[in-house]
Write an enzyme that holds these catalytic residues in place. Structure first.
Site, PDB file in Angstrom:
ATOM      1  N   PRO A  31       0.845  -1.203   0.000  1.00  0.00           N
ATOM      2  CA  PRO A  31       0.000   0.000   0.000  1.00  0.00           C
ATOM      3  C   PRO A  31       0.875   1.245   0.000  1.00  0.00           C
ATOM      4  O   PRO A  31       1.764   1.390   0.829  1.00  0.00           O
ATOM      5  CB  PRO A  31      -0.795  -0.129   1.310  1.00  0.00           C
ATOM      6  CG  PRO A  31       0.049  -1.001   2.186  1.00  0.00           C
ATOM      7  CD  PRO A  31       0.757  -1.953   1.271  1.00  0.00           C
ATOM      8  N   GLU A  66      -3.727   3.587   1.477  1.00  0.00           N
ATOM      9  CA  GLU A  66      -4.467   3.675   2.739  1.00  0.00           C
ATOM     10  C   GLU A  66      -5.602   4.686   2.604  1.00  0.00           C
ATOM     11  O   GLU A  66      -5.392   5.819   2.169  1.00  0.00           O
ATOM     12  CB  GLU A  66      -3.546   4.121   3.873  1.00  0.00           C
ATOM     13  CG  GLU A  66      -4.275   4.280   5.201  1.00  0.00           C
ATOM     14  CD  GLU A  66      -3.448   5.008   6.249  1.00  0.00           C
ATOM     15  OE1 GLU A  66      -3.850   4.999   7.421  1.00  0.00           O
ATOM     16  OE2 GLU A  66      -2.406   5.599   5.879  1.00  0.00           O
ATOM     17  N   CYS A 106       1.995   3.307   9.721  1.00  0.00           N
ATOM     18  CA  CYS A 106       2.334   4.658   9.272  1.00  0.00           C
ATOM     19  C   CYS A 106       2.826   5.494  10.449  1.00  0.00           C
ATOM     20  O   CYS A 106       2.102   5.681  11.429  1.00  0.00           O
ATOM     21  CB  CYS A 106       1.132   5.334   8.633  1.00  0.00           C
ATOM     22  SG  CYS A 106       1.487   7.014   8.079  1.00  0.00           S
ATOM     23  N   LYS A 130      -0.857  -4.573   8.819  1.00  0.00           N
ATOM     24  CA  LYS A 130       0.526  -4.246   8.487  1.00  0.00           C
ATOM     25  C   LYS A 130       1.101  -3.438   9.648  1.00  0.00           C
ATOM     26  O   LYS A 130       0.546  -2.396  10.018  1.00  0.00           O
ATOM     27  CB  LYS A 130       0.581  -3.445   7.187  1.00  0.00           C
ATOM     28  CG  LYS A 130       1.983  -3.124   6.698  1.00  0.00           C
ATOM     29  CD  LYS A 130       1.914  -2.535   5.280  1.00  0.00           C
ATOM     30  CE  LYS A 130       3.298  -2.246   4.736  1.00  0.00           C
ATOM     31  NZ  LYS A 130       3.902  -1.029   5.315  1.00  0.00           N
TER      32      LYS A 130
END
Length: 515
Positions: free
Chosen positions: A26, A51, A124, A163
């Site tokens: 992603p 995302e 992130c 993730k």
């Protein structure tokens, strides 16, 4: 395993499996539909979308886009937040940013029948994500992680994955992934960097290896683009170095998507052209396309071609930069033909009431009228003859493709074409045609018997349609000021008409999160 067949579990037909696969990671502003399809073409087994934030996705409406043969998730302001198609349906993983189990479930249920799996971003490190409790902020809240994942696993029919980034020690990282495994997820992607590290830092293969050895679900290794993966043959080496079941590539694929290709890398110029073909075919937002092309150009972004790409404001200008004018014109012709076929099929030719407006399927074709004559002139002269107030035209503009629609009021009754026109003048002419046909009044077409409504003097004086504009009242309204209802065509064929959607290059997303 075939490059063109989705990976399935042995016991569940149609359910995506994450063992021994290579995936497009992603990437915000990169993982839109054109890049995902390109990666699949070159041999990726699975592709992740960029995302997308749960709050924005939860407001979307699912729209079947007949023009593009896609499914679009359209925000209230008509921006397309997520676009997918049948080609990737069994291969695409929808990644969301979330910190709320209930909202995450609502979004997952909204998209689940159009995707192969649902993924939660827990890696992130950017402030815009972490300050909302999303992304890497979740790594310090394992209870919330469990709540989100359990809710999703229980509430949707598709596999659920997540993730993460590694924690400060191997032990902490292993403890977390064991808790995650117990939620019932189908796989765990591990980006082998700490949350305060960036792509320039080396990836910690030993952490990924420890995770892979500690859980039974597939582990997908991520973060090798800087040092380890330069071509397809390096992917297996990265897999071996991490002990992971699968590998996920971000920046290496962003720079040249043919990294997935078993026969070796292709010249990036060829890859860019293939990307642009998909961008045109699926009406990708021009600014998003520019961003992706500039990432592929890398150190050549300041070259003459790079500068031409950067200055492009339309898809046509992008095609001009790559010498693909013929392809662009061909696609435009195909789209227009298909658009008209859809409109003919979707809209009856007989009058239909839309609230207090009489509507018809009418397109103004300039070639059907003499050079000095237009339907607006005939309608104006008819109102004068009948001693009525002059026609009043109201204009609205659709944001997706900047097309126009007009409603004309005559004798306190309103008339409108259901079609959207490319200019204000054409939209007004179409509205005038509807009114004239409903009233049974001639409209001035070539071959039509002269009604005497427009005298010879006016026929001779009229040039380029300017006279009527001087004598006809008009009021052009913005979307926010307009009253006419925008029906399903305005949302469906609007999402349909231009992922034009996209007035912003990264709508509904966070910013860069590569590898």
């Amino acid at each position: 395993m075939s490059e063109n067949e989705p990976t399935m579990t042995s016991g569940t037909v149609g359910r995506l499996c994450f063992k021994n696969i290579t995936a497009l990671a992603p990437m915000v502003r990169v993982g839109t539909l054109p890049m995902r399809l390109l990666a699949l073409d070159y041999g990726a087994d699975i592709v992740y979308c960029e995302e997308l934030i749960d709050i924005k996705m939860a407001q979307c409406q699912r729209v079947v886009n007949e023009l593009l043969d896609t499914v679009d998730f359209v925000a209230p302001d008509d921006r397309v937040m997520f676009r997918t198609c049948e080609r990737e349906r069994d291969r695409v993983v929808f990644q969301m940013g979330t910190a709320n189990p209930e909202r995450a479930l609502a979004v997952a249920q909204l998209v689940e029948k159009d995707v192969a799996a649902i993924d939660v971003n827990m890696g992130c490190p950017k402030e815009y994500s972490t300050k909302g409790g999303m992304g890497a902020a979740l790594l310090s809240e394992p209870d919330k992680i469990e709540a989100i994942l359990r809710t999703l696993v229980k509430g949707v029919s598709k596999p659920v994955t997540c993730k993460i980034r590694i924690l400060s020690t191997v032990e902490e990282t292993v403890t977390l992934v064991k808790r995650i495994e117990k939620t019932g997820v189908a796989a765990i992607a591990v980006h082998g960097r700490f949350k305060d590290e960036r792509p320039r830092h080396p990836v910690h293969c030993d952490f990924i290896q420890a995770v892979a050895h500690s859980v039974s679900v597939p582990v997908i290794a991520n973060g090798g683009s800087l040092d380890l993966v330069k071509s397809q043959c390096d992917i297996e080496e990265f897999r071996q170095a991490t002990g992971a079941s699968s590998v996920m590539l971000a920046r290496a694929a962003m720079w040249n998507a043919s990294v997935f290709r078993s026969h070796g890398l292709l010249p990036v110029e060829e890859v860019m052209e293939e990307y642009l073909k998909y961008a045109i075919q699926y009406d990708n937002n021009v600014f998003n396309s520019k961003y992706c092309l500039c990432q592929m150009l890398r150190d050549k972004v300041e070259s003459p071609m790079g500068k031409q790409v950067q200055s492009s404001q339309t898809n046509k200008e992008l095609c001009d930069a790559y010498g693909m004018q013929e392809f662009y014109e061909k696609m435009e012709t195909q789209m227009q033909t298909k658009r008209e076929a859809i409109q003919v099929h979707s809209h009856p030719e007989h009058p239909v009431m839309d609230g207090d407006v009489t509507t018809m399927y009418v397109r103004f074709e300039r070639r059907e009228y003499p050079p000095q004559i237009t339907p607006k002139m005939y309608l104006l002269e008819w109102t004068r003859k009948e001693k009525l107030e002059q026609p009043l035209y109201e204009i609205v503009q659709r944001s997706q493709d900047r097309a126009f629609q007009s409603t004309v009021t005559v004798a306190d009754k309103k008339y409108r074409s259901t079609l959207w026109e490319k200019s204000k003048k054409f939209a007004e002419q179409a509205a005038a045609v509807v009114c004239l046909r409903i009233l049974g009044v001639p409209e001035g077409k070539i071959g039509e018997e002269n009604s005497g409504l427009v005298c010879k003097r006016k026929r001779e004086a009229k040039t380029n349609g300017t006279m009527e504009d001087d004598v006809t009242k008009k009021r052009h309204l913005s979307d926010s000021d307009s009253q006419p209802q925008v029906d399903k065509e305005a949302r469906g064929t609007a999402a349909v008409a231009h992922n034009g959607n996209h007035r912003k290059p990264d709508t509904g997303t966070t910013l860069d999160q590569h590898d």
